[in-house]
Design an enzyme around this catalytic site. Structure first.
Site, PDB file in Angstrom:
ATOM      1  N   GLU A   1       6.400   7.461 -14.096  1.00 46.71           N
ATOM      2  CA  GLU A   1       5.765   8.780 -14.226  1.00 46.71           C
ATOM      3  C   GLU A   1       6.638   9.820 -14.922  1.00 46.71           C
ATOM      4  O   GLU A   1       7.052  10.806 -14.318  1.00 46.71           O
ATOM      5  CB  GLU A   1       5.362   9.307 -12.849  1.00 46.71           C
ATOM      6  CG  GLU A   1       4.314   8.474 -12.154  1.00 46.71           C
ATOM      7  CD  GLU A   1       3.796   9.119 -10.852  1.00 46.71           C
ATOM      8  OE1 GLU A   1       4.300  10.183 -10.457  1.00 46.71           O
ATOM      9  OE2 GLU A   1       2.881   8.539 -10.241  1.00 46.71           O
TER      10      GLU A   1
ATOM     11  N   GLU B   1       0.337   2.134  -8.583  1.00 48.36           N
ATOM     12  CA  GLU B   1       0.351   2.932  -7.353  1.00 48.36           C
ATOM     13  C   GLU B   1      -1.037   3.486  -7.121  1.00 48.36           C
ATOM     14  O   GLU B   1      -1.669   4.009  -8.043  1.00 48.36           O
ATOM     15  CB  GLU B   1       1.276   4.159  -7.455  1.00 48.36           C
ATOM     16  CG  GLU B   1       2.729   3.907  -7.315  1.00 48.36           C
ATOM     17  CD  GLU B   1       3.555   5.208  -7.394  1.00 48.36           C
ATOM     18  OE1 GLU B   1       3.065   6.285  -6.981  1.00 48.36           O
ATOM     19  OE2 GLU B   1       4.693   5.123  -7.886  1.00 48.36           O
TER      20      GLU B   1
END
Ligand code: FCB
Length: 480
Positions: A172, A385
């Site tokens: 991320e 995720e």
């Protein structure tokens, strides 16, 4: 009851964690401090003054935690490697000066333990925990930090690359850039606003250098078993649909801008070899001091072909053009400064988790389909995720009844199945998280785990959702 989602036979299930969130053992066996240790030591940064110093003590309880993964039956386990555990000062010198063998050994043992439990290890090289020594030298504002990550990646691939066949570079970059560098909600809390663009570029370049380093150094042994098979290299991004609050030109324009800066700025360079708009490329080049030739050379490194693309999904964001005098604070977990040309609006009329995040499973299908349409060359996708924080505690007989988590994961898996039906090549799904852990600035109050962790005793309790996931995986494997 809602039927269980049906996924194709080659689909794989997993769980995920990150070093700073579970390991603890902050000062053990020669580990150096990371920017998260520094951030958490500053008063007022983290809810309740929590720190990751002990976390789930996973560093010491690793065999027990891996045994639980084996029992759960996951095919894959995504974890991250703590850079400052392996290279306490951040840099790998000549003759491996700076390498902390004890730290490296921990990951070697973790990989071995996973393989013997029949679980494929999927390490992420960088999940936001830069060695503090590199931050002191300028952190991600420096080009040299990208090269340092490349050297670190080579070291890991040389050490673990005979057994690890799937590697993920960075986690991320968009959240790391926005929360930690544009804003002050995460480490290193620079609060630079749009001036942090060089950070985005250096993170992207670090990714490209890591891909090259891994391909250059990893030597999978091949053959059958969890560790066998061809080498796969990928990256993990958080993606989310950005929805304009109304159809007005102002609101759609604000949403478009927000979408570009939070999503496409980080995926276009990797998947298309270009920044999303000419003005973005110009701003990046100007702020990073690059000529157009240098930018083009960097983009060639950033866009190395990948074997998989990791997508983390939690919630969509609704955006409007700022209305004068309206208070936008508290809408998102972080506040966007009032002088920005976009403002987040609360999504009403939907269920919310105990972390107050809206529950919108269709957003996962939508973003997967959008990525598929935007990038004709999109590699196979893994949802690296997806999860929810509910605060359920052990009740009668120690049982943790977290029905809301089961409903959440089930609905999101159904959204993945819909994306597959729509033509997206999704190969796997990892629940965030394998266990309750240190949720960054929110501390330990947020519980994302399939396994409950008691903060005082460190005892682990399998939640109802853990039992549900185990059954789902077993049924999938048996073709039921
Ligand atoms: C993601 C992070 C992960 C975890 C979840 C809840 O943005 O990658 O570490 O904290 O959010």
């Amino acid at each position: 009851m809602t039927p269980e989602p049906v996924l194709p036979p080659h689909f794989r299930f997993g769980t995920a964690t990150a070093a700073a969130q579970v390991e603890g053992a902050a000062d053990t066996d020669g580990r150096g401090p990371s920017i998260w240790d520094t951030f958490c030591s500053e008063p007022g940064r983290v809810r309740g003054g929590d720190t990751p110093t002990v976390a789930c003590d996973h560093y010491h309880r690793m065999p027990e935690d891996v045994a639980m993964l084996g029992e759960l039956g996951v095919d894959e386990y995504r974890f991250s490697i703590s850079w400052s555990r392996v290279l306490p000062g951040g840099l790998r010198g000549t003759d491996d000066e700076g390498v902390n063998r004890a730290g490296l050994d921990f990951y070697s043992r973790l990989v071995d333990e996973l393989l013997s439990a029949g679980v494929r290890p999927v390490p992420t090289l960088y999940h936001w925990d830069l060695p503090q020594a590199l931050q002191d030298a300028g952190g991600w504002l420096e080009r040299a930090t990208s090269e340092a990550l490349g050297d670190y990646a080579a070291l890991l691939a040389e050490t673990l690359g005979d057994r690890v066949t799937r590697w993920l570079t960075l986690n991320e970059m968009n959240v790391h850039t926005l929360y930690g560098h544009a804003l002050t909600d995460h480490a290193p809390a620079l609060g630079m606003g749009l001036d942090c663009l060089p950070v985005a570029h250096n993170l992207l370049r670090a990714h490209g250098l890591a891909v090259d380093a891994i391909r250059g150094a990893a030597r999978p042994a091949g053959g059958d078993g969890a560790g066998g098979g061809p080498l796969e290299v990928g990256v993990v991004q958080q993606h989310f649909p950005v929805l304009p609050a109304t159809d007005s030109e102002e609101d759609t324009g604000a949403a478009d801008l927000f979408r570009i800066l939070t999503n496409w700025l980080f995926s276009d360079p990797i998947l298309r070899g270009a920044y999303p708009e000419a003005w973005v490329a110009e701003m990046v080049a100007a702020s990073a001091g690059l000529t157009s030739d240098q930018l083009a050379a960097d983009l060639a490194v950033i866009s190395r072909p990948l074997d998989l693309y990791g997508v983390n999904y939690y919630e969509p964001t609704r955006i409007e053009a700022p209305r004068p005098d309206k208070d936008y604070s508290g809408v998102l977990e972080v506040d966007i400064p009032a002088d920005m040309p976009f403002s987040p609006v609360r999504i009403e009329g939907v269920e919310r988790t105990d972390f107050d995040w809206p529950v919108i499973p269709s957003g996962l299908r939508d973003i997967l389909v959008t990525l598929h349409e935007r990038y004709p060359g999109l590699p196979p996708v893994v949802v690296t995720e997806n999860g929810c924080s509910y605060h359920d505690e052990p009740g009668d007989g120690g049982r943790v009844r977290d029905d809301r988590r089961i409903a959440f994961q089930r609905a999101h898996l159904a959204a993945v199945a819909e994306a597959i039906d729509a033509g997206v090549d999704v190969r796997g799904y990892y629940v965030w998280s394998a266990m309750d852990n240190f949720e960054w600035a929110a501390g330990y109050a947020e519980r994302f785990g399939l396994v409950h962790v008691d903060r005082a005793t460190q005892s682990r309790t399998r939640k109802d959702s853990w039992h549900w996931y185990r059954e789902l995986i077993a049924a999938h494997r048996a073709g039921r």
